[in-house]
Write an enzyme that holds these catalytic residues in place. Structure first.
Site, PDB file in Angstrom:
ATOM      1  N   ASN A 171       0.793  -1.239   0.000  1.00  0.00           N
ATOM      2  CA  ASN A 171       0.000   0.000   0.000  1.00  0.00           C
ATOM      3  C   ASN A 171       0.824   1.287   0.000  1.00  0.00           C
ATOM      4  O   ASN A 171       0.360   2.322  -0.460  1.00  0.00           O
ATOM      5  CB  ASN A 171      -1.042  -0.013   1.127  1.00  0.00           C
ATOM      6  CG  ASN A 171      -0.447  -0.194   2.495  1.00  0.00           C
ATOM      7  OD1 ASN A 171       0.734  -0.505   2.637  1.00  0.00           O
ATOM      8  ND2 ASN A 171      -1.261  -0.014   3.507  1.00  0.00           N
ATOM      9  N   LYS A 194      12.316  -7.660   0.819  1.00  0.00           N
ATOM     10  CA  LYS A 194      11.340  -8.401   0.007  1.00  0.00           C
ATOM     11  C   LYS A 194      10.092  -7.529  -0.112  1.00  0.00           C
ATOM     12  O   LYS A 194       9.257  -7.475   0.779  1.00  0.00           O
ATOM     13  CB  LYS A 194      10.960  -9.744   0.650  1.00  0.00           C
ATOM     14  CG  LYS A 194      10.297 -10.653  -0.376  1.00  0.00           C
ATOM     15  CD  LYS A 194       9.113 -11.444   0.132  1.00  0.00           C
ATOM     16  CE  LYS A 194       7.841 -10.717   0.342  1.00  0.00           C
ATOM     17  NZ  LYS A 194       7.136 -10.229  -0.858  1.00  0.00           N
ATOM     18  N   SER A 249      -0.085  -7.522   7.219  1.00  0.00           N
ATOM     19  CA  SER A 249      -1.278  -7.905   7.985  1.00  0.00           C
ATOM     20  C   SER A 249      -0.906  -8.581   9.303  1.00  0.00           C
ATOM     21  O   SER A 249       0.157  -9.195   9.424  1.00  0.00           O
ATOM     22  CB  SER A 249      -2.125  -8.861   7.139  1.00  0.00           C
ATOM     23  OG  SER A 249      -1.367 -10.016   6.847  1.00  0.00           O
ATOM     24  N   GLU A 270       4.955  -4.047  12.164  1.00  0.00           N
ATOM     25  CA  GLU A 270       3.986  -2.962  11.916  1.00  0.00           C
ATOM     26  C   GLU A 270       2.786  -3.623  11.256  1.00  0.00           C
ATOM     27  O   GLU A 270       2.826  -3.939  10.071  1.00  0.00           O
ATOM     28  CB  GLU A 270       4.592  -1.902  10.990  1.00  0.00           C
ATOM     29  CG  GLU A 270       5.814  -1.202  11.542  1.00  0.00           C
ATOM     30  CD  GLU A 270       5.480  -0.180  12.621  1.00  0.00           C
ATOM     31  OE1 GLU A 270       4.289   0.140  12.796  1.00  0.00           O
ATOM     32  OE2 GLU A 270       6.407   0.278  13.294  1.00  0.00           O
ATOM     33  N   LEU A 271       1.732  -3.847  12.033  1.00  0.00           N
ATOM     34  CA  LEU A 271       0.648  -4.707  11.551  1.00  0.00           C
ATOM     35  C   LEU A 271      -0.645  -3.925  11.298  1.00  0.00           C
ATOM     36  O   LEU A 271      -0.616  -2.719  11.119  1.00  0.00           O
ATOM     37  CB  LEU A 271       0.450  -5.844  12.560  1.00  0.00           C
ATOM     38  CG  LEU A 271       1.750  -6.622  12.900  1.00  0.00           C
ATOM     39  CD1 LEU A 271       1.498  -7.695  13.940  1.00  0.00           C
ATOM     40  CD2 LEU A 271       2.380  -7.204  11.649  1.00  0.00           C
ATOM     41  N   CYS A 304      -3.088   1.357   6.927  1.00  0.00           N
ATOM     42  CA  CYS A 304      -3.233   0.815   8.289  1.00  0.00           C
ATOM     43  C   CYS A 304      -3.748   1.894   9.226  1.00  0.00           C
ATOM     44  O   CYS A 304      -4.340   1.601  10.257  1.00  0.00           O
ATOM     45  CB  CYS A 304      -1.899   0.280   8.777  1.00  0.00           C
ATOM     46  SG  CYS A 304      -0.573   1.481   8.582  1.00  0.00           S
ATOM     47  N   GLU A 401     -10.285  -4.805   9.462  1.00  0.00           N
ATOM     48  CA  GLU A 401      -9.792  -3.710   8.624  1.00  0.00           C
ATOM     49  C   GLU A 401     -10.624  -3.662   7.347  1.00  0.00           C
ATOM     50  O   GLU A 401     -10.782  -4.689   6.679  1.00  0.00           O
ATOM     51  CB  GLU A 401      -8.342  -3.988   8.219  1.00  0.00           C
ATOM     52  CG  GLU A 401      -7.330  -3.366   9.118  1.00  0.00           C
ATOM     53  CD  GLU A 401      -5.934  -3.444   8.525  1.00  0.00           C
ATOM     54  OE1 GLU A 401      -5.518  -4.539   8.124  1.00  0.00           O
ATOM     55  OE2 GLU A 401      -5.273  -2.400   8.484  1.00  0.00           O
TER      56      GLU A 401
HETATM   57  P1  NAP Z   1       0.308  -9.022   3.789  1.00  0.00           P
HETATM   58  O1  NAP Z   1      -0.527  -9.877   2.938  1.00  0.00           O
HETATM   59  O2  NAP Z   1       0.509  -9.420   5.205  1.00  0.00           O
HETATM   60  O3  NAP Z   1       1.706  -8.920   3.033  1.00  0.00           O
HETATM   61  C1  NAP Z   1       2.741  -8.108   3.513  1.00  0.00           C
HETATM   62  C2  NAP Z   1       4.066  -8.631   2.997  1.00  0.00           C
HETATM   63  O4  NAP Z   1       4.284  -9.940   3.534  1.00  0.00           O
HETATM   64  C3  NAP Z   1       4.119  -8.788   1.484  1.00  0.00           C
HETATM   65  O5  NAP Z   1       5.424  -8.508   1.041  1.00  0.00           O
HETATM   66  C4  NAP Z   1       3.790 -10.258   1.311  1.00  0.00           C
HETATM   67  O6  NAP Z   1       4.260 -10.823   0.111  1.00  0.00           O
HETATM   68  C5  NAP Z   1       4.522 -10.845   2.480  1.00  0.00           C
HETATM   69  N1  NAP Z   1       4.032 -12.163   2.876  1.00  0.00           N
HETATM   70  C6  NAP Z   1       2.789 -12.677   2.739  1.00  0.00           C
HETATM   71  N2  NAP Z   1       2.758 -13.937   3.239  1.00  0.00           N
HETATM   72  C7  NAP Z   1       4.007 -14.206   3.693  1.00  0.00           C
HETATM   73  C8  NAP Z   1       4.617 -15.329   4.305  1.00  0.00           C
HETATM   74  N3  NAP Z   1       3.931 -16.435   4.586  1.00  0.00           N
HETATM   75  N4  NAP Z   1       5.928 -15.269   4.637  1.00  0.00           N
HETATM   76  C9  NAP Z   1       6.642 -14.154   4.373  1.00  0.00           C
HETATM   77  N5  NAP Z   1       6.123 -13.056   3.790  1.00  0.00           N
HETATM   78  C10 NAP Z   1       4.817 -13.080   3.462  1.00  0.00           C
HETATM   79  O7  NAP Z   1      -0.210  -7.531   3.839  1.00  0.00           O
HETATM   80  P2  NAP Z   1      -0.587  -6.598   2.611  1.00  0.00           P
HETATM   81  O8  NAP Z   1      -1.922  -7.031   2.126  1.00  0.00           O
HETATM   82  O9  NAP Z   1       0.529  -6.511   1.647  1.00  0.00           O
HETATM   83  O10 NAP Z   1      -0.673  -5.184   3.323  1.00  0.00           O
HETATM   84  C11 NAP Z   1      -1.792  -4.754   3.977  1.00  0.00           C
HETATM   85  C12 NAP Z   1      -1.640  -4.920   5.463  1.00  0.00           C
HETATM   86  O11 NAP Z   1      -0.480  -4.210   5.901  1.00  0.00           O
HETATM   87  C13 NAP Z   1      -2.786  -4.333   6.229  1.00  0.00           C
HETATM   88  O12 NAP Z   1      -3.147  -5.182   7.281  1.00  0.00           O
HETATM   89  C14 NAP Z   1      -2.205  -3.028   6.783  1.00  0.00           C
HETATM   90  O13 NAP Z   1      -2.859  -2.560   7.932  1.00  0.00           O
HETATM   91  C15 NAP Z   1      -0.803  -3.414   7.027  1.00  0.00           C
HETATM   92  N6  NAP Z   1       0.058  -2.233   7.103  1.00  0.00           N
HETATM   93  C16 NAP Z   1       0.544  -1.857   8.311  1.00  0.00           C
HETATM   94  C17 NAP Z   1       1.332  -0.733   8.416  1.00  0.00           C
HETATM   95  C18 NAP Z   1       1.877  -0.306   9.751  1.00  0.00           C
HETATM   96  O14 NAP Z   1       2.818   0.475   9.758  1.00  0.00           O
HETATM   97  N7  NAP Z   1       1.335  -0.775  10.862  1.00  0.00           N
HETATM   98  C19 NAP Z   1       1.641   0.014   7.276  1.00  0.00           C
HETATM   99  C20 NAP Z   1       1.118  -0.391   6.047  1.00  0.00           C
HETATM  100  C21 NAP Z   1       0.333  -1.532   5.973  1.00  0.00           C
HETATM  101  P3  NAP Z   1       3.276 -10.933  -1.148  1.00  0.00           P
HETATM  102  O15 NAP Z   1       3.101  -9.573  -1.633  1.00  0.00           O
HETATM  103  O16 NAP Z   1       3.987 -11.811  -2.090  1.00  0.00           O
HETATM  104  O17 NAP Z   1       2.005 -11.533  -0.633  1.00  0.00           O
END
Ligand code: NAP
Length: 503
Positions: A171, A194, A249, A270-271, A304, A401
């Site tokens: 995002n 990554k 996430s 940071e979730l 987030c 969310e």
């Molecule tokens: P996500 O599905 O958890 O993916 C985040 C990252 O993790 C991506 O690079 C993803 O790769 C990787 N990933 C997924 N499964 C994995 C695994 N089993 N092992 C290692 N890496 C893995 O989250 P998203 O949909 O990209 O982002 C949205 C989420 O991020 C929301 O929940 C949002 O609130 C959160 N967020 C939090 C913050 C904060 O600062 N708190 C800031 C921004 C976003 P792929 O792309 O290949 O799936």
């Protein structure tokens, strides 16, 4: 956020193609751009058209291992560089990103969908982490004190934690990378980045810029991959890796924390968020409506920090809701490259289908549809800015969310009720409060269970401030004085009392 009134013309298809053709498409390992070891690739698409933008290399587990080999090999020499050297590299990177701000902004809009004005703002925000941590590099501290019993001296120093794996979401494709790489470089850590599969291009351009800025080979490695778990799993199990910093996430974060336990890996997480935005009767309503628009519609609600639950006190509920409907209705939805677009598409069809399903479930639970509520037909994954009122407290939308331009409004009567509703979530990233009563604002700031509170503002992210959450929203902080600590270890050296040592 207002409708975009920029007079800058939309980039032409030729501008877009020329930029895309200049982006590195390989993996950056040990300072060299390479193909994947098995020739594998992944496609990056434009969410506003569904069309292919670029095909790039997709790392295998053996590419991941090569990246860790490089990061581990150069870690000692990188840790030994003078802080000023690392500082100057970060400063140069800040200047290069700023000089190429338009390229970064267009690239980000193409791969992620947000309007160009928001991409420009992210580039400025993201670049600022490089400047901030360039300055912090020279201020890594320690202390020398006398033990309370007077018999020894205590020397406390900081050292880099070591090779770090950085996993970022789609995002904020640039800022999530700079927010991690900035402090890691400042601290003297080598890294493996990554980026998210949906939006890796900004990270690839950023890696190219870091090379130009003088980052030595092997210090920053980039391994985008279509097989996240298979590539990062072995790295997390490898004892040479000393740190995992993840933004994404809560669900994936929890899995990675469990994996990290094996090597007792330092983690920063940071979730997800589920931010309440509370508007009191005494609030400046114009300000509260503008703040809600920012907190809700920035990044199309795919943040987030997005306001997920709008809680409005009964005395102003009608007025606030009417104004919010008016302002949200004015927002132009469209491709992010068009100057008039204020809200872009959602990132993919799955994301749009999830928003659609959540809205339908909320209406089934008894809420009213006050605005929007539908997907927009045609190419791309567009969804109307939407307002739901009279949302029951147990509706799913208040506990998950949303990640879309949907504002659920709930009315409350008392301050105690507002605090109870706001804290009724497993998340704790940010809360927003609108009130003109300073005492009330500070009371709320002390009682809300979140790592950050926005008082009379809908945007709080700032590179000089510690960003992060409590509860299921994470562990650790990024930015501010705290950000560099995530990449430093504390070493204590006990020294016998020098006064008692004979010459
Ligand atoms: P996500 O599905 O958890 O993916 C985040 C990252 O993790 C991506 O690079 C993803 O790769 C990787 N990933 C997924 N499964 C994995 C695994 N089993 N092992 C290692 N890496 C893995 O989250 P998203 O949909 O990209 O982002 C949205 C989420 O991020 C929301 O929940 C949002 O609130 C959160 N967020 C939090 C913050 C904060 O600062 N708190 C800031 C921004 C976003 P792929 O792309 O290949 O799936």
């Amino acid at each position: 956020m207002t409708s975009n009134s920029s007079v800058v013309p939309a980039p032409s298809p030729e501008d877009e193609r020329a930029l895309l053709d200049s982006i590195p498409t390989g993996l950056l390992i040990d300072g060299v751009w390479r193909e994947s070891s098995d020739g594998g690739t992944l496609d990056v698409n434009d969410p506003s058209t569904g069309q292919l933008l670029l095909t790039i290399a997709s790392a295998t587990p053996s590419d991941g291992a090569a990246a860790l080999d490089a990061a581990a090999r150069v870690q000692p020499s990188w840790a030994a560089t003078a802080p000023r050297v690392r500082s100057e590299i970060l400063r140069k990177a800040f200047e290069l990103v700023t000089a190429r701000a338009e390229d970064f902004a267009l690239l980000m809009t193409l791969e992620m969908g947000k309007p160009l004005a928001e991409s420009r703002a992210e580039v400025a925000y993201g670049a600022e982490f490089l400047r901030w941590f360039s300055e912090e590099t020279n201020r890594i501290g320690g202390r020398y004190t006398t033990a309370p019993d007077g018999n020894s001296r205590l020397l406390v120093t900081k050292r880099p934690v070591g090779p770090s794996l950085l996993i970022t979401p789609w995002n904020f494709p640039l800022a999530m990378a700079t927010r991690k790489i900035g402090p890691a470089i400042a601290a003297g850590c080598t890294v493996i980045l990554k980026p998210a599969t949906l939006t890796p291009l900004s990270a690839l351009l950023f890696a190219q810029v870091l090379n130009e800025a003088g980052v030595p080979a092997g210090v920053v490695n980039v391994i985008q991959t279509a097989h996240a778990g298979a590539v990062t799993g072995p790295l997390i199990s490898d004892s040479r890796l000393r740190k995992l910093s993840f933004t994404g996430s809560t669900e994936v974060g929890q899995r990675l924390i469990a994996q990290s336990a094996e090597q007792v890996l330092r983690v920063s997480m940071e979730l997800g968020g589920n931010a309440p935005l509370i508007v009191f009767d005494d609030a400046d309503i114009d300000l509260a409506v503008s703040g809600t628009l920012q907190a809700k519609l920035r990044n199309g609600g795919e943040a987030c920090t997005a306001a997920n639950r709008i809680l409005v006190q009964s005395g102003v509920a009608e007025k606030f809701t009417a104004q919010l409907i008016e302002r949200m209705r004015e927002q132009t939805v469209g491709r992010g490259t068009l100057p008039e677009s204020a809200v872009g598409p959602l990132v993919d069809e799955d994301s749009r289908a999830k928003v659609e399903e959540l809205v339908a479930a909320t209406l089934d639970s008894g809420a009213n549809l006050a605005l929007g509520g539908h997907r927009i037909d045609g190419p791309g994954y567009f969804y109307q800015p939407t307002i739901l009122t009279d949302v029951p407290a147990d509706a799913r939308i208040l506990h998950e969310e949303i990640f879309g331009p949907v504002a659920p409004i709930t009315v409350f009567d008392t301050e105690e009720e507002a605090i109870r509703l706001a804290n009724d979530t497993e998340f704790g990233l940010v809360s927003y409060v609108f009130t003109t009563d300073l005492n009330r604002g500070l009371r709320l700031a002390e009682q809300l269970e979140s790592g950050m509170v926005g008082l009379n503002t809908g945007i709080i992210s700032n590179p000089a401030a510690p960003f992060g959450g409590v509860k299921h929203s994470g562990i650790g902080r990024e930015g501010g004085l705290e950000g560099i600590e995530e990449y430093l270890e504390t070493r204590y050296i006990g020294i016998g009392d020098p006064a008692r040592q004979t010459a």
